[in-house]
Motif scaffolding. Structure first.
Motif, PDB file in Angstrom:
ATOM      1  N   SER A 198       0.690  -1.084  -0.061  1.00 34.10           N
ATOM      2  CA  SER A 198      -0.176  -0.105  -0.061  1.00 34.10           C
ATOM      3  C   SER A 198       0.914   1.250  -0.120  1.00 34.10           C
ATOM      4  O   SER A 198       0.222   2.569   0.182  1.00 34.10           O
ATOM      5  CB  SER A 198      -0.931   0.059   0.985  1.00 34.10           C
ATOM      6  OG  SER A 198      -0.097  -0.031   2.628  1.00 34.10           O
ATOM      7  N   ALA A 199       2.155   1.263  -0.269  1.00 29.04           N
ATOM      8  CA  ALA A 199       2.996   2.197  -0.358  1.00 29.04           C
ATOM      9  C   ALA A 199       4.241   1.997  -1.189  1.00 29.04           C
ATOM     10  O   ALA A 199       4.372   0.861  -1.228  1.00 29.04           O
ATOM     11  CB  ALA A 199       3.383   2.709   1.109  1.00 29.04           C
ATOM     12  N   TRP A 200       4.906   3.038  -1.587  1.00 31.16           N
ATOM     13  CA  TRP A 200       5.914   2.924  -2.546  1.00 31.16           C
ATOM     14  C   TRP A 200       7.366   2.773  -1.963  1.00 31.16           C
ATOM     15  O   TRP A 200       7.569   3.394  -0.772  1.00 31.16           O
ATOM     16  CB  TRP A 200       5.672   3.909  -3.504  1.00 31.16           C
ATOM     17  CG  TRP A 200       6.767   4.210  -4.717  1.00 31.16           C
ATOM     18  CD1 TRP A 200       6.871   3.152  -5.769  1.00 31.16           C
ATOM     19  CD2 TRP A 200       7.653   4.924  -5.087  1.00 31.16           C
ATOM     20  NE1 TRP A 200       7.962   3.516  -6.513  1.00 31.16           N
ATOM     21  CE2 TRP A 200       8.466   4.849  -6.117  1.00 31.16           C
ATOM     22  CE3 TRP A 200       8.030   6.293  -4.556  1.00 31.16           C
ATOM     23  CZ2 TRP A 200       9.392   5.640  -6.868  1.00 31.16           C
ATOM     24  CZ3 TRP A 200       9.005   7.124  -5.090  1.00 31.16           C
ATOM     25  CH2 TRP A 200       9.616   6.870  -6.259  1.00 31.16           C
ATOM     26  N   TRP A 201       8.278   2.404  -2.561  1.00 35.05           N
ATOM     27  CA  TRP A 201       9.748   2.471  -2.231  1.00 35.05           C
ATOM     28  C   TRP A 201      10.669   3.007  -3.446  1.00 35.05           C
ATOM     29  O   TRP A 201      10.324   2.383  -4.585  1.00 35.05           O
ATOM     30  CB  TRP A 201      10.542   1.166  -1.971  1.00 35.05           C
ATOM     31  CG  TRP A 201      11.797   1.103  -1.272  1.00 35.05           C
ATOM     32  CD1 TRP A 201      12.221   2.187  -0.554  1.00 35.05           C
ATOM     33  CD2 TRP A 201      12.748   0.189  -1.487  1.00 35.05           C
ATOM     34  NE1 TRP A 201      13.493   1.972  -0.159  1.00 35.05           N
ATOM     35  CE2 TRP A 201      13.748   0.467  -0.737  1.00 35.05           C
ATOM     36  CE3 TRP A 201      12.780  -1.111  -2.136  1.00 35.05           C
ATOM     37  CZ2 TRP A 201      14.868  -0.137  -0.518  1.00 35.05           C
ATOM     38  CZ3 TRP A 201      13.704  -1.685  -2.319  1.00 35.05           C
ATOM     39  CH2 TRP A 201      15.066  -1.368  -1.498  1.00 35.05           C
ATOM     40  N   ASP A 202      11.413   4.014  -3.159  1.00 38.92           N
ATOM     41  CA  ASP A 202      12.067   4.499  -4.573  1.00 38.92           C
ATOM     42  C   ASP A 202      13.424   3.570  -5.072  1.00 38.92           C
ATOM     43  O   ASP A 202      14.405   3.685  -4.009  1.00 38.92           O
ATOM     44  CB  ASP A 202      12.572   6.154  -4.297  1.00 38.92           C
ATOM     45  CG  ASP A 202      13.070   6.815  -5.315  1.00 38.92           C
ATOM     46  OD1 ASP A 202      13.377   6.073  -6.239  1.00 38.92           O
ATOM     47  OD2 ASP A 202      13.141   7.999  -5.124  1.00 38.92           O
ATOM     48  N   VAL A 203      13.288   2.962  -5.714  1.00 41.18           N
ATOM     49  CA  VAL A 203      14.447   1.990  -6.501  1.00 41.18           C
ATOM     50  C   VAL A 203      14.520   2.835  -7.795  1.00 41.18           C
ATOM     51  O   VAL A 203      13.666   2.648  -8.682  1.00 41.18           O
ATOM     52  CB  VAL A 203      14.269   0.638  -6.484  1.00 41.18           C
ATOM     53  CG1 VAL A 203      15.142   0.017  -7.238  1.00 41.18           C
ATOM     54  CG2 VAL A 203      14.032   0.251  -5.053  1.00 41.18           C
ATOM     55  N   PRO A 204      15.616   3.656  -8.177  1.00 40.71           N
ATOM     56  CA  PRO A 204      15.537   4.063  -9.503  1.00 40.71           C
ATOM     57  C   PRO A 204      15.485   2.995 -10.545  1.00 40.71           C
ATOM     58  O   PRO A 204      16.033   1.949 -10.776  1.00 40.71           O
ATOM     59  CB  PRO A 204      16.840   4.954  -9.561  1.00 40.71           C
ATOM     60  CG  PRO A 204      16.950   5.174  -8.252  1.00 40.71           C
ATOM     61  CD  PRO A 204      16.625   4.147  -7.571  1.00 40.71           C
ATOM     62  N   VAL A 205      14.954   3.522 -11.740  1.00 42.02           N
ATOM     63  CA  VAL A 205      14.792   2.595 -12.907  1.00 42.02           C
ATOM     64  C   VAL A 205      15.548   3.086 -14.202  1.00 42.02           C
ATOM     65  O   VAL A 205      15.491   4.371 -14.366  1.00 42.02           O
ATOM     66  CB  VAL A 205      13.279   2.555 -13.378  1.00 42.02           C
ATOM     67  CG1 VAL A 205      13.161   1.487 -14.474  1.00 42.02           C
ATOM     68  CG2 VAL A 205      12.479   1.967 -12.178  1.00 42.02           C
TER      69      VAL A 205
END
Length: 632
Positions: free
Chosen positions: A598-605
């Protein structure tokens, strides 16, 4: 044993003096005294066998110092064991760790980083090169042409809260006192390193008796500054949708009752971090679940709407803030209660620099007569009910081909464990599933290391927890990836007769990184434990014929193999009743559905790519990143 006189001197080697000093240190909080050092973990080699090794043998033989020695199998693991112990003892008691010169000592760097990031005390005593440089260069010495005084132990500087190199015996006096000061300071604690050149370890010196006397380090409870407390109360009273975030500081300061009292008096809903889980029982009316990227839908929904967030003993990692996308109210204000100003100042918060228990108690008094609107309490309760329904459903998930789903393994284990039993975990997909699914009613029953998320922590830490709390059953939950990195401390558990249950989830690879790889468009590349396929050239062939259960048995553990998911409960109950180290081996389906995110985690793409899977992931990444904000 008669201690040294406060007057006069005692002729000892540096190592002998250090052993006596460590054995004479105590902590005290709330009138209760604890041994600061429960003992020394070590692996002897050249550099420490003739120094600290001789001193520990002499102490054990003559009784001149009570400092038990424990033999580890891996230097990184022994630091993890020490961390598990200190965390379970609320940071009031710790271990020292000694290793040989060169690779033995540098093996402790990862453990030191974990201790410092988690704010857990551990004393590292790495052996060093000859201070006198007589036989320079010696075996395993780093020869740096730029600096004559650099050794591999300098790699421990950035991961230590205090670092020193003892090049003369008398330097130990201020260094040892500084080390104890840092180890017993809740705001400053972490890994402390005293590098010990091998010649200095064996040198004699006339030590003042005052240095070797019993010494008590008082661990205080700093009171909140009245004006800061008033500002915090004003911010909370002005809120309509406050949310309290309970972090590890609530547990370490034994503030669970104070937290409960504040929540019940004000109606403020309480979310928790990994380190704070159990501070408020999961079924308490004010408990709304874990917060952040791997948190509960209920807690995250409240966080997005919150106009005041009260963080108590939390360091606000990116998982807790969902990479700064979680707190979305335009006017949200933060009130941070923390014993360390470094953490209290985060997110431009109203700072209350104080012990968690004293601050929570004072806030309850300051907020006397104030309570959130009943409609807000009703909304929070409804979100929790809905979330618990989702959790119940996830606990019944099934895998493919007759294999268990990891969520079902976790749910069944949780149902079997007693209230005071402890689950230990650290890395992979399990911490995320545990934060969503695990239901804890005891502040010490959930021991998940997620500040460093260090693979290999689990088994070693489980030993430390068991030693710290012999009256509790300890269950280590570990995947095959972490198991393969550091399983050898099973032999140490057997040697120490420390019964721990290890639940090994075998999914033939890195389940967490596999799912993450897929989400960023990298198609689970390089995340499976498989043969290299001669046709593709990739590691995407059939699974490797690895038998980790047999490996555990070879290290001395009793093994229970679970072939049918229906037998999980019986296996866990049998393992809990066992009187020796027991491993439960379970094959799982890494692609089985888990609890919803229900939430995000910043892992660059990758911003550009020839792969459509990556391009699609980048579009999703750019959309989600729009919610990131700085709280200024």
């Amino acid at each position: 044993m008669t201690g040294p006189s406060r007057t006069g001197t005692v002729r000892l080697t540096t190592s002998q003096a250090l052993v006596r000093f460590l054995a004479a240190q105590y902590t005290e909080r709330d009138g209760v005294r604890h041994r600061l050092f429960a003992g020394v973990w070590g692996i002897f080699g050249h550099g420490n066998v003739a120094g600290l090794g001789q001193a520990l043998l002499q102490a054990a033989t003559t009784g001149e110092a009570d400092l038990p020695y424990r033999l580890a199998r891996n230097e990184q693991a022994m630091v993890h064991t020490a961390v598990g112990y200190a965390r379970a003892r609320d940071r009031l008691s710790a271990f020292a760790c000694t290793a040989s010169t060169g690779p033995g000592s540098t093996n402790m760097v990862t453990g030191a980083a974990l201790a410092t990031i988690n704010r857990i005390p551990v004393l590292l005593l790495p052996s060093d090169m000859f201070a006198g440089r007589g036989p320079d260069p010696v075996l395993q010495q780093l020869e740096d042409p730029r600096f004559g005084d650099v050794s591999v132990n300098d790699a421990l500087r950035p991961v230590s809260r205090y670092w020193d190199r003892i090049t003369r015996p008398e330097q130990l006096i201020p260094a040892a006192l500084a080390a104890a000061r840092v180890l017993t300071d809740p705001a400053e604690t972490g890994a402390v390193t005293l590098c010990l050149p091998q010649d200095v370890q064996a040198e004699a010196y006339d030590w003042p008796g005052e240095f070797l006397r019993d010494r008590v380090w008082h661990v205080g409870r700093p009171l909140p500054e009245p004006d800061a407390l008033a500002r915090a109360a004003e911010a909370i009273r002005g809120a309509r949708r406050p949310l309290l975030v309970a972090g590890g500081g609530v547990v370490y300061s034994e503030a669970a009752e104070a937290l409960r009292a504040l929540a019940e008096a004000t109606g403020i809903p309480v979310a928790d971090t990994h380190a704070g889980k159990g501070a408020l029982p999961w079924d308490h009316p004010n408990a709304v679940g874990g917060l952040g990227s791997t948190g509960a839908r209920s807690a995250n929904a409240l966080a997005r709407e919150a106009d005041a967030v009260i963080g108590v003993g939390t360091r606000y990692s990116d998982f807790t803030t969902a990479s700064h996308t979680l707190f979305q109210d335009p006017g949200v204000r933060f009130v941070n209660v923390n014993v360390a100003r470094f953490d209290a100042a985060k997110l431009s918060a109203v700072q209350v620099v104080a012990d968690a228990r004293t601050a929570l108690t004072a806030l309850r008094t300051e907020l006397n007569g104030w309570r959130v609107d009943p409609s807000y309490e009703y909304r929070a309760a409804g979100l929790v009910r809905d979330w618990n329904t989702e959790v119940d459903r996830a606990r019944l998930a099934t895998g493919s081909n007759g294999l268990a789903a990891q969520s079902a393994v976790i749910g069944t284990l949780n149902d079997v464990l007693h209230e005071r039993d402890v689950v230990v975990n650290a890395a992979g997909s399990m911490p995320g599933d545990l934060q969503k699914l695990w239901r804890s009613r005891d502040p010490k029953a959930y021991h998940v290391e997620y500040a460093y998320s260090c693979m290999g922590y689990e088994i070693a830490a489980g030993l430390g927890v068991r030693m710290a709390a012999p009256d509790r059953e300890v269950f280590v939950l570990v995947g095959d990836g972490s198991y393969l990195m550091m399983a050898q401390e099973i032999a140490t558990m057997v040697a120490e007769r420390a019964k721990v249950v290890i639940v090994l989830v075998q999914n033939h690879g890195f389940a967490s990184i596999g799912a993450l790889s897929e989400s960023v468009g990298s198609q689970r590349f390089g995340t499976g434990y498989r043969y290299r396929d001669p046709d593709t050239g990739h590691l995407d062939g059939t699974p490797l014929p690895v038998d980790l259960a047999a490996n555990a048995a070879s290290l001395g553990a009793r093994v229970i193999r679970v072939e049918d998911p229906a037998d999980l409960r019986k296996a866990f109950e049998e393992a809990r009743a066992a009187d020796t180290v027991t491993l439960v081996h379970v094959e799982t389906d890494p692609r089985a559905p888990g609890p919803p995110a229900s939430a995000w985690w910043d892992v660059p793409v990758s911003e550009v790519s020839e792969l459509e899977s990556t391009r699609a992931a980048r579009r999703d990444y750019e959309e989600r990143r729009r919610d990131q904000r700085h709280h200024l």
